[in-house]
Scaffold this active site. Structure first.
Site, PDB file in Angstrom:
ATOM      1  N   PRO A  47      62.179  43.009  41.329  1.00 15.65           N
ATOM      2  CA  PRO A  47      61.262  43.536  42.344  1.00 15.65           C
ATOM      3  C   PRO A  47      61.581  42.958  43.728  1.00 15.65           C
ATOM      4  O   PRO A  47      62.179  41.890  43.852  1.00 15.65           O
ATOM      5  CB  PRO A  47      59.888  43.030  41.882  1.00 15.65           C
ATOM      6  CG  PRO A  47      60.087  42.506  40.497  1.00 15.65           C
ATOM      7  CD  PRO A  47      61.522  42.058  40.430  1.00 15.65           C
ATOM      8  N   SER A  98      52.005  47.859  38.085  1.00 12.61           N
ATOM      9  CA  SER A  98      51.690  46.453  38.016  1.00 12.61           C
ATOM     10  C   SER A  98      50.830  46.078  39.209  1.00 12.61           C
ATOM     11  O   SER A  98      51.132  46.470  40.344  1.00 12.61           O
ATOM     12  CB  SER A  98      53.011  45.677  38.065  1.00 12.61           C
ATOM     13  OG  SER A  98      52.770  44.353  37.779  1.00 12.61           O
ATOM     14  N   TYR A 133      65.030  41.290  29.323  1.00 12.74           N
ATOM     15  CA  TYR A 133      65.824  40.900  30.487  1.00 12.74           C
ATOM     16  C   TYR A 133      67.301  40.651  30.188  1.00 12.74           C
ATOM     17  O   TYR A 133      68.171  41.384  30.632  1.00 12.74           O
ATOM     18  CB  TYR A 133      65.209  39.654  31.146  1.00 12.74           C
ATOM     19  CG  TYR A 133      63.797  39.897  31.609  1.00 12.74           C
ATOM     20  CD1 TYR A 133      63.541  40.745  32.681  1.00 12.74           C
ATOM     21  CD2 TYR A 133      62.719  39.317  30.952  1.00 12.74           C
ATOM     22  CE1 TYR A 133      62.246  41.002  33.091  1.00 12.74           C
ATOM     23  CE2 TYR A 133      61.413  39.567  31.367  1.00 12.74           C
ATOM     24  CZ  TYR A 133      61.182  40.411  32.442  1.00 12.74           C
ATOM     25  OH  TYR A 133      59.914  40.672  32.841  1.00 12.74           O
ATOM     26  N   HIS A 163      63.780  38.811  37.815  1.00 15.29           N
ATOM     27  CA  HIS A 163      62.525  38.822  37.084  1.00 15.29           C
ATOM     28  C   HIS A 163      62.488  37.958  35.821  1.00 15.29           C
ATOM     29  O   HIS A 163      61.413  37.588  35.348  1.00 15.29           O
ATOM     30  CB  HIS A 163      62.254  40.288  36.701  1.00 15.29           C
ATOM     31  CG  HIS A 163      60.824  40.631  36.506  1.00 15.29           C
ATOM     32  ND1 HIS A 163      59.918  39.760  35.949  1.00 15.29           N
ATOM     33  CD2 HIS A 163      60.130  41.752  36.781  1.00 15.29           C
ATOM     34  CE1 HIS A 163      58.733  40.347  35.896  1.00 15.29           C
ATOM     35  NE2 HIS A 163      58.831  41.548  36.397  1.00 15.29           N
TER      36      HIS A 163
HETATM   37  N1  COA Z   1      31.527  45.308  38.637  1.00 11.03           N
HETATM   38  C1  COA Z   1      31.714  44.516  39.704  1.00 11.03           C
HETATM   39  N2  COA Z   1      32.833  43.737  39.848  1.00 11.03           N
HETATM   40  C2  COA Z   1      33.765  43.790  38.874  1.00 11.03           C
HETATM   41  C3  COA Z   1      33.610  44.617  37.752  1.00 11.03           C
HETATM   42  C4  COA Z   1      32.430  45.394  37.642  1.00 11.03           C
HETATM   43  N3  COA Z   1      32.209  46.197  36.595  1.00 11.03           N
HETATM   44  N4  COA Z   1      34.683  44.454  36.953  1.00 11.03           N
HETATM   45  C5  COA Z   1      35.485  43.568  37.563  1.00 11.03           C
HETATM   46  N5  COA Z   1      34.921  43.157  38.715  1.00 11.03           N
HETATM   47  C6  COA Z   1      35.435  42.164  39.660  1.00 11.03           C
HETATM   48  C7  COA Z   1      35.986  40.952  38.934  1.00 11.03           C
HETATM   49  O1  COA Z   1      34.965  40.021  38.674  1.00 11.03           O
HETATM   50  C8  COA Z   1      37.008  40.444  39.914  1.00 11.03           C
HETATM   51  O2  COA Z   1      36.309  39.740  40.925  1.00 11.03           O
HETATM   52  P1  COA Z   1      37.051  38.673  41.902  1.00 11.03           P
HETATM   53  O3  COA Z   1      37.870  39.465  42.877  1.00 11.03           O
HETATM   54  O4  COA Z   1      35.921  37.994  42.552  1.00 11.03           O
HETATM   55  O5  COA Z   1      37.864  37.790  41.013  1.00 11.03           O
HETATM   56  C9  COA Z   1      37.550  41.707  40.555  1.00 11.03           C
HETATM   57  O6  COA Z   1      36.540  42.701  40.349  1.00 11.03           O
HETATM   58  C10 COA Z   1      38.861  42.189  39.959  1.00 11.03           C
HETATM   59  O7  COA Z   1      38.712  42.453  38.572  1.00 11.03           O
HETATM   60  P2  COA Z   1      39.486  43.640  37.838  1.00 11.03           P
HETATM   61  O8  COA Z   1      39.953  44.602  38.842  1.00 11.03           O
HETATM   62  O9  COA Z   1      38.653  44.155  36.726  1.00 11.03           O
HETATM   63  O10 COA Z   1      40.688  42.928  37.125  1.00 11.03           O
HETATM   64  P3  COA Z   1      41.769  41.887  37.595  1.00 11.03           P
HETATM   65  O11 COA Z   1      41.880  41.741  39.072  1.00 11.03           O
HETATM   66  O12 COA Z   1      41.492  40.680  36.810  1.00 11.03           O
HETATM   67  O13 COA Z   1      43.118  42.553  37.111  1.00 11.03           O
HETATM   68  C11 COA Z   1      44.845  42.614  35.450  1.00 11.03           C
HETATM   69  C12 COA Z   1      43.363  42.929  35.790  1.00 11.03           C
HETATM   70  C13 COA Z   1      45.143  43.152  34.082  1.00 11.03           C
HETATM   71  C14 COA Z   1      45.752  43.295  36.477  1.00 11.03           C
HETATM   72  C15 COA Z   1      45.034  41.083  35.551  1.00 11.03           C
HETATM   73  O14 COA Z   1      44.181  40.436  34.642  1.00 11.03           O
HETATM   74  C16 COA Z   1      46.444  40.661  35.246  1.00 11.03           C
HETATM   75  O15 COA Z   1      46.843  40.498  34.105  1.00 11.03           O
HETATM   76  N6  COA Z   1      47.238  40.448  36.316  1.00 11.03           N
HETATM   77  C17 COA Z   1      48.622  40.057  36.201  1.00 11.03           C
HETATM   78  C18 COA Z   1      49.486  41.276  36.079  1.00 11.03           C
HETATM   79  C19 COA Z   1      50.928  40.886  36.144  1.00 11.03           C
HETATM   80  O16 COA Z   1      51.393  40.078  35.379  1.00 11.03           O
HETATM   81  N7  COA Z   1      51.624  41.472  37.112  1.00 11.03           N
HETATM   82  C20 COA Z   1      52.947  41.102  37.423  1.00 11.03           C
HETATM   83  C21 COA Z   1      53.966  41.736  36.564  1.00 11.03           C
HETATM   84  S1  COA Z   1      55.562  41.457  37.253  1.00 11.03           S
END
Ligand code: COA
Length: 629
Positions: A124, A557, A111, A345
């Site tokens: 963003p 993202s 940054y 950001h």
């Molecule tokens: N079968 C059924 N359900 C599943 C599954 C499977 N095989 N795998 C995952 N799921 C479910 C999870 O339990 C979760 O359920 P919930 O909605 O009840 O919590 C949901 O599906 C979403 O999981 P998933 O899509 O696997 O991952 P996530 O939503 O945790 O996202 C990342 C993953 C990496 C995006 C997240 O952990 C992350 O780091 N987010 C922040 C990103 C960030 O910093 N962005 C901003 C940058 S500026």
């Protein structure tokens, strides 16, 4: 599951809302909160583990000869007693000495050292659900409600009452929430800095004029909705015509240019005081002119207009100078119903901002600002004055031209994919995030017939001071999946197997990245520790494997919010796409962007490929459900 932040016992530095603000400012800027949540420290991965992963991620981008060169470089790098192990020990030493070995380096390298404009390249936008304002009063009322909602949220943050977010059983670092309000980026000639403050007023920008608007009355009670509306009416009355000073445009400039202009500005006392006033305010509110939202055809067109307004303000002639792009939080309330925010950001990731957004939308929908008591004797808003020399006038004109060029070059295609959302993907026992990532990989390959290096942010907030790690979504399996899907001779069973393999391989990388065991941050750390110790940068970093696998043609993202909003931003590289997405139960909001000036990319084609990929994947899964392939 969420548990209250306060359960963690120790209070942070910012526990007394709105009291002793000078004291808080002093603390905030001179000391970093200790590890109040007692979180583990970001680990330094083992060198051999990272390099093994690295080779897997470079493979799709190299031919056999190039790959053999990269393999040799990796072998040389990791040889016992070689430069890799020396850098590794230095990095491990740093990790023992710091709370988080990466935090400060990341803030600087990602940054504050970055010299391109924050507009498009870093900040963003976040688009809120559309509003239809019929009168100016509608606009001002919505603006007042937004401020009251945001301040309610700030009060929860200050009192450590925000529920601690969890990843499984691990609590996440909540410190980013403390940096949302009162923070401002200050331009420097070579490196910018951050200024943290806690005050009781906001900066309001209207018609490119800047105003100091106090939000607490003489009795220290927050103004109510009607009183804030009255304050905003005073602002409007004082700024009927656009300001000729249009100083906000400078914040959209290249950082060195803005850094120099800033130094010239602060030499004048009036300017210095006004700049300090903006710097210390809690947030900025931009009361924008209309942007033709409701004259445009469909939701898609409106999404693009709103995304443009939140990313760059639509250029200098629209609302591009009605901004202070250096402020962490800048709420946008346009005359005809574009609402949202732009955020700088460097202090925080998108997720806390998305949580704040949902809070604001709920607050407004539930009309929570009604029936609040009046505060006594609100102070009158006052204009922040600026003196502009003829030299500065030239700088302003150049900045306007540059912003226009940037805005015109940014192609946006933001849309709601409404055929299905994460519920369908979950019902197929697949990870929604990995599934959507693989859809993007397939779409890119379908369009460009070449693997696309692909960045996804994973939060490393299970660690103290954790920010992100890169998920390298392009893998041997993702490319194989795309090839299998595009080959008309492959059977549905073969396709399904390839899809599941690609999704699982992405999920594996994600699990590693979330725990700090990715490739990118570790390699960055080894490089920066070499620089700090005057050690030559190893050849590994100059190799085509490194360069190609880090040329992120797809920058993505997941920023999840419950409301029908979305975050949006610009691509990382000239020939790339950005894709920010908000997966909801029954639909997914996608915000894609590309540079029009690059002949190889087209947002419209990328969107079409993405929709086709999502359809193909869906159909394949349904076929499987029916016939058990
Ligand atoms: N079968 C059924 N359900 C599943 C599954 C499977 N095989 N795998 C995952 N799921 C479910 C999870 O339990 C979760 O359920 P919930 O909605 O009840 O919590 C949901 O599906 C979403 O999981 P998933 O899509 O696997 O991952 P996530 O939503 O945790 O996202 C990342 C993953 C990496 C995006 C997240 O952990 C992350 O780091 N987010 C922040 C990103 C960030 O910093 N962005 C901003 C940058 S500026």
């Amino acid at each position: 599951m969420v548990i209250p932040f306060e359960k963690y016992g120790q209070k942070g530095l910012f526990i007394q809302p709105y009291t002793s603000s000078l004291q808080l400012i002093a603390n905030y800027s001179s000391a970093k909160p200790k590890n109040v949540q007692n979180l583990p420290q970001l680990p330094v991965p083992k060198l051999k583990d990272t390099l093994k992963k690295y080779l897997n991620t470079v493979r799709p981008h190299l031919n056999d000869e190039e790959f053999a060169v990269t393999v040799k470089l990796v072998e040389d790098f990791q040889v016992d007693g070689g430069v890799g192990s020396k850098l590794q020990s230095l990095l491990e030493k740093r990790a023992r000495e710091k709370e988080n070995w990466l935090e400060e380096w990341w803030l600087h390298s990602a940054y504050l050292d970055f010299r391109s404009p924050v507009v498009v390249y870093s900040n963003p936008g976040l688009v809120f659900p559309f509003q239809k304002f019929n009168t100016q009063d509608d606009q001002l009322r919505y603006a007042a409600q937004t401020l009251l909602a945001a301040l309610d949220y700030k009060s929860l943050i200050d009192r450590d009452l925000i529920p601690v977010e969890m990843m499984g059983k691990s609590p996440l670092d909540m410190s980013q929430y403390k940096k949302i309000f009162g923070t401002c980026r200050i331009p420097g000639i070579k490196r910018d800095s951050l200024s943290y403050n806690d005050t009781k007023y906001v900066t309001v920008i209207h018609n490119k004029h800047f105003f100091h608007v106090d939000l607490w009355g003489e009795d220290d009670v927050l103004l109510n909705e009607d009183q804030i509306v009255d304050q905003l009416k005073v602002v409007l009355a004082m700024s009927q015509k656009p300001s000729s000073k249009r100083i906000g445009i400078l914040t959209s400039e290249n950082r060195n240019v803005w850094g120099k202009a800033y130094q010239a500005l602060v030499a004048d006392n009036t300017n210095r005081n006004s700049l300090l006033d903006v710097e210390k305010s809690l947030a900025v509110l931009c009361l924008d002119r209309a942007s033709g939202l409701w004259e445009s055809g469909d939701k898609n067109a409106r999404q693009n207009i709103a995304a443009a307004q939140t990313i760059h303000g639509g250029g200098a002639a629209s609302n591009g100078a009605n901004r202070w792009f250096d402020k962490t939080i800048q709420f946008i309330v346009g005359a005809d119903g574009v609402t949202g925010l732009t955020y700088e950001h460097s202090p925080a990731e998108g997720q806390p901002i998305a949580v704040l957004t949902d809070f604001i939308i709920d607050f407004i929908n539930q009309n929570k600002s009604a029936k609040r008591p009046k505060s006594s004797n609100p102070k009158q808003p006052f204009r922040l004055e600026f003196n502009v020399t003829s030299e500065m006038e030239n700088t302003l004109r150049t900045a306007e031209d540059n912003l226009d060029r940037l805005a015109t070059d940014l192609e946006l295609n933001c849309f709601t994919y409404d055929k299905y959302g994460k519920d369908f993907i979950k019902s197929q026992r697949l990870s929604p995030d990995s599934y959507l990532q693989m859809a993007m990989q397939y779409a890119f390959y379908r369009l460009h017939k070449t693997p696309g290096a692909h960045y996804e942010s994973a939060a490393t907030r299970i660690y103290v001071g954790g920010r992100t790690e890169t998920i390298r979504s392009c893998s041997v399996d993702s490319v194989e999946f795309a090839k299998v899907m595009l080959n008309p001779k492959t059977s549905p069973k073969h396709r399904l197997e390839a899809m599941n393999r690609a999704i699982n391989s992405h999920k594996d990388y994600t699990v590693n990245a979330l725990q700090g065991f990715g490739v990118d941050r570790h390699l960055l750390g080894l490089k920066l520790i070499a620089i700090e110790n005057n050690i030559d940068i190893p050849k590994l970093y100059l190799d085509s494997g490194y360069v190609k696998s880090a040329h992120m043609r797809i920058s993505t993202s997941q920023v999840a919010c419950k409301c029908d909003g979305f975050m949006c931003y610009g691509p990382l590289v000239p020939d790339g796409y950005a894709t920010c997405y908000n997966p909801r139960a029954g639909d997914v909001n996608f915000a894609t962007s590309a540079f029009l000036s690059h002949p190889d990319t087209s947002c419209a084609s990328y969107r079409a490929a993405l929709e086709a990929a999502l359809q193909d994947m869906h159909d394949l899964l349904l076929l499987n459900t029916k016939s058990k392939l």
